[in-house]
Design an enzyme around this catalytic site. Structure first.
Site, PDB file in Angstrom:
ATOM      1  N   ASP A  99       0.825  -1.225   0.000  1.00 10.07           N
ATOM      2  CA  ASP A  99       0.000   0.000   0.000  1.00 10.07           C
ATOM      3  C   ASP A  99       0.856   1.271   0.000  1.00 10.07           C
ATOM      4  OD1 ASP A  99      -2.411  -1.275   0.021  1.00 10.07           O
ATOM      5  OD2 ASP A  99      -2.874  -0.906   2.128  1.00 10.07           O
ATOM      6  N   TYR A 115     -16.647  -5.946  10.039  1.00 11.29           N
ATOM      7  CA  TYR A 115     -16.473  -6.282   8.625  1.00 11.29           C
ATOM      8  C   TYR A 115     -16.947  -7.716   8.357  1.00 11.29           C
ATOM      9  CZ  TYR A 115     -13.361  -2.161   7.986  1.00 11.29           C
ATOM     10  OH  TYR A 115     -12.826  -0.892   7.893  1.00 11.29           O
ATOM     11  N   LYS A 153     -17.213   0.916  12.891  1.00  8.83           N
ATOM     12  CA  LYS A 153     -16.635   1.322  11.614  1.00  8.83           C
ATOM     13  C   LYS A 153     -17.111   0.294  10.597  1.00  8.83           C
ATOM     14  CE  LYS A 153     -12.051   2.485   9.811  1.00  8.83           C
ATOM     15  NZ  LYS A 153     -11.239   1.600   9.015  1.00  8.83           N
ATOM     16  N   GLY A 194     -11.934   2.465   2.023  1.00  6.11           N
ATOM     17  CA  GLY A 194     -11.851   1.500   0.929  1.00  6.11           C
ATOM     18  C   GLY A 194     -11.036   2.101  -0.199  1.00  6.11           C
TER      19      GLY A 194
HETATM   20  P1  FBP Z   1      -8.670   2.485   4.199  1.00  5.99           P
HETATM   21  O1  FBP Z   1      -9.350   3.818   4.377  1.00  5.99           O
HETATM   22  O2  FBP Z   1      -7.276   2.640   3.693  1.00  5.99           O
HETATM   23  O3  FBP Z   1      -9.514   1.564   3.360  1.00  5.99           O
HETATM   24  O4  FBP Z   1      -8.525   1.854   5.639  1.00  5.99           O
HETATM   25  C1  FBP Z   1      -9.631   1.449   6.384  1.00  5.99           C
HETATM   26  C2  FBP Z   1      -9.361   0.097   6.983  1.00  5.99           C
HETATM   27  O5  FBP Z   1     -10.421  -0.328   7.804  1.00  5.99           O
HETATM   28  C3  FBP Z   1      -8.048   0.028   7.760  1.00  5.99           C
HETATM   29  O6  FBP Z   1      -8.211   0.429   9.100  1.00  5.99           O
HETATM   30  C4  FBP Z   1      -7.661  -1.399   7.608  1.00  5.99           C
HETATM   31  O7  FBP Z   1      -6.284  -1.588   7.609  1.00  5.99           O
HETATM   32  C5  FBP Z   1      -8.165  -1.734   6.259  1.00  5.99           C
HETATM   33  O8  FBP Z   1      -9.220  -0.857   5.966  1.00  5.99           O
HETATM   34  C6  FBP Z   1      -8.642  -3.150   6.184  1.00  5.99           C
HETATM   35  O9  FBP Z   1      -9.015  -3.396   4.880  1.00  5.99           O
HETATM   36  P2  FBP Z   1      -9.459  -4.796   4.353  1.00  5.99           P
HETATM   37  O10 FBP Z   1      -9.682  -5.710   5.522  1.00  5.99           O
HETATM   38  O11 FBP Z   1     -10.724  -4.522   3.604  1.00  5.99           O
HETATM   39  O12 FBP Z   1      -8.385  -5.260   3.466  1.00  5.99           O
END
Ligand code: FBP
Length: 253
Positions: free
Chosen positions: A28, A144, A175, A202
């Protein structure tokens, strides 16, 4: 109710997330964003409500002297994306006490609702909530939905369920990923009840798409956003931050 004043302003919140080094690896980053100092400076200069670090970064780069300028939220669990053939589990890596010693005024924990390891994560989040609330600090639940029981993690109904789970477990803020429309985000917020909602960034196609999502977030009545890549991967992180803050905090300058 737990006091959110250290991580909000005027009833809204904007958090800068930088736990991607653990979640995604250095892919990233570029030569600048690989350096936590660079991100910390964006957090300070952009006057975010809080910066989100894992404990290792917090210990080496954040100082409690910064507390009045930029609040710290320590993410207590995390995992890499190298293990792909099983449902996700994100282990607890830092305690609430350790996070507070590092200067945290809030803690975060990811649950993957629907994963075969969901029970372990809900149990750990419940413990985190108990310990954090005993010390008067808020808990942000990264909710998530993921795993083989979740064919579509961005299905608005499953995101609403994940937000509800955060309320049921005692999270102060959840979140969630953007569920795709204003109406579905309103439903997510309704499901979360008195638990506040922040929307994650995202990987957006363009800055305009990102800012349009922010406008919808504000219209929905959500608390705000917790974003990372859309800010620090931009060529002009502080300029995107300025535009984002105009939207989130209704600022005109
Ligand atoms: P971004 O704004 O860069 O998408 O980050 C949000 C986040 O929740 C971070 O805290 C975490 O590292 C990442 O997304 C996890 O993303 P994923 O599990 O979707 O790969």
């Amino acid at each position: 109710m737990i006091d959110l004043s250290h991580i909000t302003s005027n009833g809204r919140a904007l958090f800068l997330a930088y736990d991607q080094g653990l979640e995604h690896g250095p892919t990233d980053f570029n030569d600048e964003t690989i350096d936590p100092e660079f991100i910390l400076k964006i957090g300070l200069d952009g006057k975010f409500n809080a910066i989100i670090f894992q404990k290792g970064i917090a210990e080496k780069y954040y100082s409690s002297e910064l507390k009045n300028e930029l609040s710290l939220i320590v993410k207590l669990n995390g995992k890499t994306n190298l293990v792909k053939d099983q449902d996700p589990y994100s282990p607890l890596l830092c305690s609430v006490d350790e996070a507070i010693k590092l200067g945290a005024v809030g803690v975060g924990y990811t649950v993957y609702p629907g994963s075969e390891f969901e029970a372990k994560m809900t149990e750990e989040l419940a413990t985190v909530v108990r310990e954090a609330h005993a010390q008067g600090i808020p808990v942000v639940g990264w909710m998530y939905p993921r795993g083989k029981n979740v064919p579509n993690p961005t299905d608005p109904e499953i995101i609403a369920y994940a937000a509800r789970l955060g309320l049921e477990l005692g999270a102060d803020i959840v979140k969630v990923q953007y569920p795709g429309s204003l109406e579905s985000l309103k439903h997510v917020i309704q499901s979360a009840g008195k638990t506040k909602v922040v929307v994650s960034g995202g990987k957006k196609e363009s800055e305009e798409e990102f800012l349009e999502t922010a406008r919808i977030v504000v219209k929905s009545g959500a608390l705000g956003m917790a974003v990372g890549r859309n800010i620090w991967q931009s060529k002009e992180p502080l300029e995107v931050t300025r535009k984002l803050k105009e939207i989130i905090f209704d600022q005109t300058c």
